[in-house]
Design a protein around this motif. Structure first.
Motif, short mmCIF file in Angstrom:
data_model
loop_
_atom_site.label_atom_id
_atom_site.label_comp_id
_atom_site.label_asym_id
_atom_site.label_seq_id
_atom_site.Cartn_x
_atom_site.Cartn_y
_atom_site.Cartn_z
N THR A 128 14.39 9.18 2.16
CA THR A 128 13.64 9.32 0.89
C THR A 128 12.85 10.63 0.87
O THR A 128 13.14 11.52 0.08
N ARG A 145 -6.46 10.93 3.80
CA ARG A 145 -6.10 9.74 3.02
C ARG A 145 -7.25 8.72 3.03
O ARG A 145 -7.84 8.47 4.09
N ASN A 184 -6.07 2.83 1.73
CA ASN A 184 -4.70 2.97 1.26
C ASN A 184 -3.74 2.74 2.43
O ASN A 184 -3.55 3.63 3.26
N PRO A 185 -3.14 1.54 2.51
CA PRO A 185 -2.38 1.15 3.71
C PRO A 185 -1.08 1.92 3.90
O PRO A 185 -0.55 2.53 2.98
N HIS A 195 7.50 1.11 9.82
CA HIS A 195 8.95 1.32 9.83
C HIS A 195 9.57 0.76 11.11
O HIS A 195 9.09 1.07 12.21
N THR A 208 -1.60 -8.34 4.34
CA THR A 208 -0.15 -8.10 4.26
C THR A 208 0.19 -6.75 4.87
O THR A 208 -0.67 -5.90 5.07
N ARG A 265 9.57 -1.35 6.23
CA ARG A 265 10.75 -0.60 5.76
C ARG A 265 11.63 -0.26 6.96
O ARG A 265 11.12 0.00 8.05
N PRO A 275 3.63 7.39 6.55
CA PRO A 275 3.37 7.74 5.15
C PRO A 275 3.95 9.11 4.82
O PRO A 275 4.29 9.88 5.72
N SER A 276 4.03 9.42 3.55
CA SER A 276 4.53 10.73 3.11
C SER A 276 3.73 11.86 3.75
O SER A 276 2.51 11.74 3.92
N SER A 288 10.37 5.36 -1.42
CA SER A 288 11.13 4.11 -1.54
C SER A 288 10.55 3.16 -2.60
O SER A 288 9.37 3.23 -2.95
N ARG A 292 6.21 -0.16 -6.73
CA ARG A 292 6.53 1.27 -6.85
C ARG A 292 8.04 1.37 -7.09
O ARG A 292 8.84 0.98 -6.23
N GLU A 335 -1.24 -4.13 -7.27
CA GLU A 335 -1.48 -4.59 -5.90
C GLU A 335 -1.13 -3.57 -4.85
O GLU A 335 -1.28 -3.82 -3.67
N GLY A 337 -2.19 2.36 -3.22
CA GLY A 337 -1.90 3.78 -3.42
C GLY A 337 -1.98 4.21 -4.89
O GLY A 337 -2.28 5.36 -5.19
O1 TXA Z 1 9.94 6.33 1.19
C1 TXA Z 1 8.88 5.94 1.71
O2 TXA Z 1 8.45 4.78 1.56
C2 TXA Z 1 8.11 6.98 2.54
C3 TXA Z 1 8.94 7.32 3.80
C4 TXA Z 1 8.27 8.30 4.72
O3 TXA Z 1 9.29 6.15 4.47
N1 TXA Z 1 6.80 6.50 2.88
C5 TXA Z 1 5.79 6.42 1.94
O4 TXA Z 1 4.57 5.99 2.43
O5 TXA Z 1 5.95 6.72 0.77
P1 TXA Z 1 3.19 6.21 1.65
O6 TXA Z 1 2.15 5.80 2.64
O7 TXA Z 1 3.14 7.58 1.11
O8 TXA Z 1 3.22 5.14 0.49
C6 TXA Z 1 3.05 3.76 0.79
C7 TXA Z 1 2.72 3.01 -0.46
C8 TXA Z 1 1.30 3.29 -0.93
O9 TXA Z 1 1.28 3.32 -2.36
C9 TXA Z 1 0.53 2.08 -0.40
O10 TXA Z 1 -0.61 1.78 -1.17
C10 TXA Z 1 1.57 0.97 -0.51
O11 TXA Z 1 2.79 1.60 -0.15
N2 TXA Z 1 1.29 -0.12 0.44
C11 TXA Z 1 1.25 -0.04 1.79
N3 TXA Z 1 0.94 -1.25 2.33
C12 TXA Z 1 0.81 -2.11 1.28
C13 TXA Z 1 0.52 -3.51 1.15
N4 TXA Z 1 0.28 -4.26 2.25
N5 TXA Z 1 0.48 -4.06 -0.08
C14 TXA Z 1 0.74 -3.32 -1.18
N6 TXA Z 1 1.03 -1.99 -1.14
C15 TXA Z 1 1.05 -1.40 0.07
#
Ligand code: TXA
Ligand code: MG
Length: 353
Positions: A32, A55, A59-60, A64, A114, A118, A139-140, A178, A203, A231, A234
């Motif tokens: 991604t 960050r 923001n969780p 992976h 939670t 991925r 995370p990104s 993703s 998302r 929910e 981010g």
């Molecule tokens: O494609 C992807 O998912 C990329 C690649 C690197 O794997 N990763 C990614 O991670 O986009 P990040 O941290 O940029 O975005 C994670 C999103 C954030 O919006 C975060 O709030 C949400 O997932 N998130 C994480 N844990 C969560 C949870 N327990 N409940 C709801 N949303 C959650």
């Protein structure tokens, strides 16, 4: 700290694995986008990710894994429908929210009960998780609030001096993040006799509402939950934006740019991002409007090629930053099916600029 970029060779991957063992953060591609990884179960390593990205702590991060069998170590798969989604969509550009197990520290999940899981569909990404022996928080690899990187040079732009290593794996296939999905039980089944669950798309992206409906059949309804505060923590923060002010050229009537500009805006450094099919149309309008001031036109891709547009969107935003562009006009795209997610990202960059 000097930031190195290395091609993905056997030696550089061993070096990345070595840095992981020393609780360092490394930038690495997935299918991604590029992300910053560290051991998901190690509080000190995860703290470094938050620092490098600037960050917010609530923001969780997504955890992976390399194999479906590893999920049970970190999360609870509660029902058959979650099992079905995992079976059909992992590995892939898909993330599922599940109840977390104690092994995942609170810092990784922003103190939520939670955890997002991925399994990347990227051989080298999975190999590095195996070498780490633990799941990786990933995370990104952008500074918080900025567009996610789909190439190593975009990572360098945000992460120079912040992390020791970027592994270069070319441009990523899907260009944006993703699809994130959460499954909830429906208490009262007023929406339909058989539907016991709602599949919430927190998302959107390549795994679409229609794909999810095909998989869950009559067992669940599928809904978008990506607007406003939802929910997914981010979404509370400014997202996906370059420095410039972004204005949308509406898809329906192809509104003329002059309606959006005041006289003083005419002297600002301006870019126009549009599909190949409409770039000429907008260029002609800007030529009339700007007279002596050139507008940089940038092709997004073809209106018939979703992945081409997805791969270039964040890249073009990054280019605009490098060129100190002050305002960007961007063409509106179709907002249905697999295109929905791309407009979701564009709208977020527009409304927050
Ligand atoms: O494609 C992807 O998912 C990329 C690649 C690197 O794997 N990763 C990614 O991670 O986009 P990040 O941290 O940029 O975005 C994670 C999103 C954030 O919006 C975060 O709030 C949400 O997932 N998130 C994480 N844990 C969560 C949870 N327990 N409940 C709801 N949303 C959650
Ligand atoms: Mg992100």
């Amino acid at each position: 700290m000097i930031t190195q970029i290395l091609d993905s060779t056997r030696d550089s991957l061993s070096h990345a694995a070595e840095l992981l063992k020393q609780w360092e953060v490394v930038a690495f591609p997935t299918e991604t986008i590029y992300g910053l990884f560290a051991k998901a179960t190690d509080e000190d390593a995860v703290r470094k990710i938050f620092l490098a990205k600037n960050r917010p702590a609530d923001n969780p991060l997504i955890v992976h894994v390399a194999d479906i069998r590893d999920i049970a170590q970190y999360a609870v798969v509660e029902n058959e429908l979650q099992e079905l989604l995992i079976d059909k969509l992992m590995p892939g550009p898909f993330t599922l929210v599940l109840p977390k197990k104690d092994i995942v520290p609170d810092i990784t999940t922003g103190w939520l009960s939670t955890v997002c899981i991925r399994m990347p569909d990227h051989v080298i990404a999975r190999q590095i998780i195996r070498e780490a022996w633990y799941a990786l928080a990933w995370p990104s690899a952008n500074l918080s609030g900025r567009p996610s990187p789909s190439s190593a040079s975009m990572v360098m732009h945000d992460m120079d001096w912040r992390i020791p290593l970027i592994i270069d794996g070319w441009r990523t296939l899907y260009g944006i993040e993703s699809t994130v999905v959460k499954l909830d039980k429906i208490e009262k089944t007023e929406v339909g006799w058989n539907k016991q669950y709602v599949v919430k798309i927190l998302r959107p992206w390549f795994i679409t509402k229609e794909d999810l409906e095909d998989i869950v059949g009559d067992k669940a309804i599928v809904e978008y939950h990506d607007q406003g505060v939802n929910e997914s923590p981010g979404t509370r923060y400014r997202h996906y934006s370059p420095h410039a002010r972004i204005m949308l050229l509406d898809d329906i009537d192809h509104r003329s740019p002059d309606l959006l500009l005041s006289d003083k805006d005419l002297t600002k450094k301006t870019a126009c991002i549009a599909t190949k099919e409409f770039l000429g149309h907008y260029s002609a309008q800007f030529d009339k409007l700007h007279q002596n001031y050139g507008v940089l036109t940038m092709p997004l891709g073809s209106r018939y090629n979703l992945l081409e547009c997805a791969q270039s969107l964040y890249q073009l935003y990054a280019t605009c930053d490098i060129l100190w562009i002050e305002q960007i006009f961007i063409e509106g795209l179709p907002e249905h099916g697999v295109w929905y997610a791309l407009m979701n990202r564009i709208r977020k960059s527009v409304s927050h600029s």
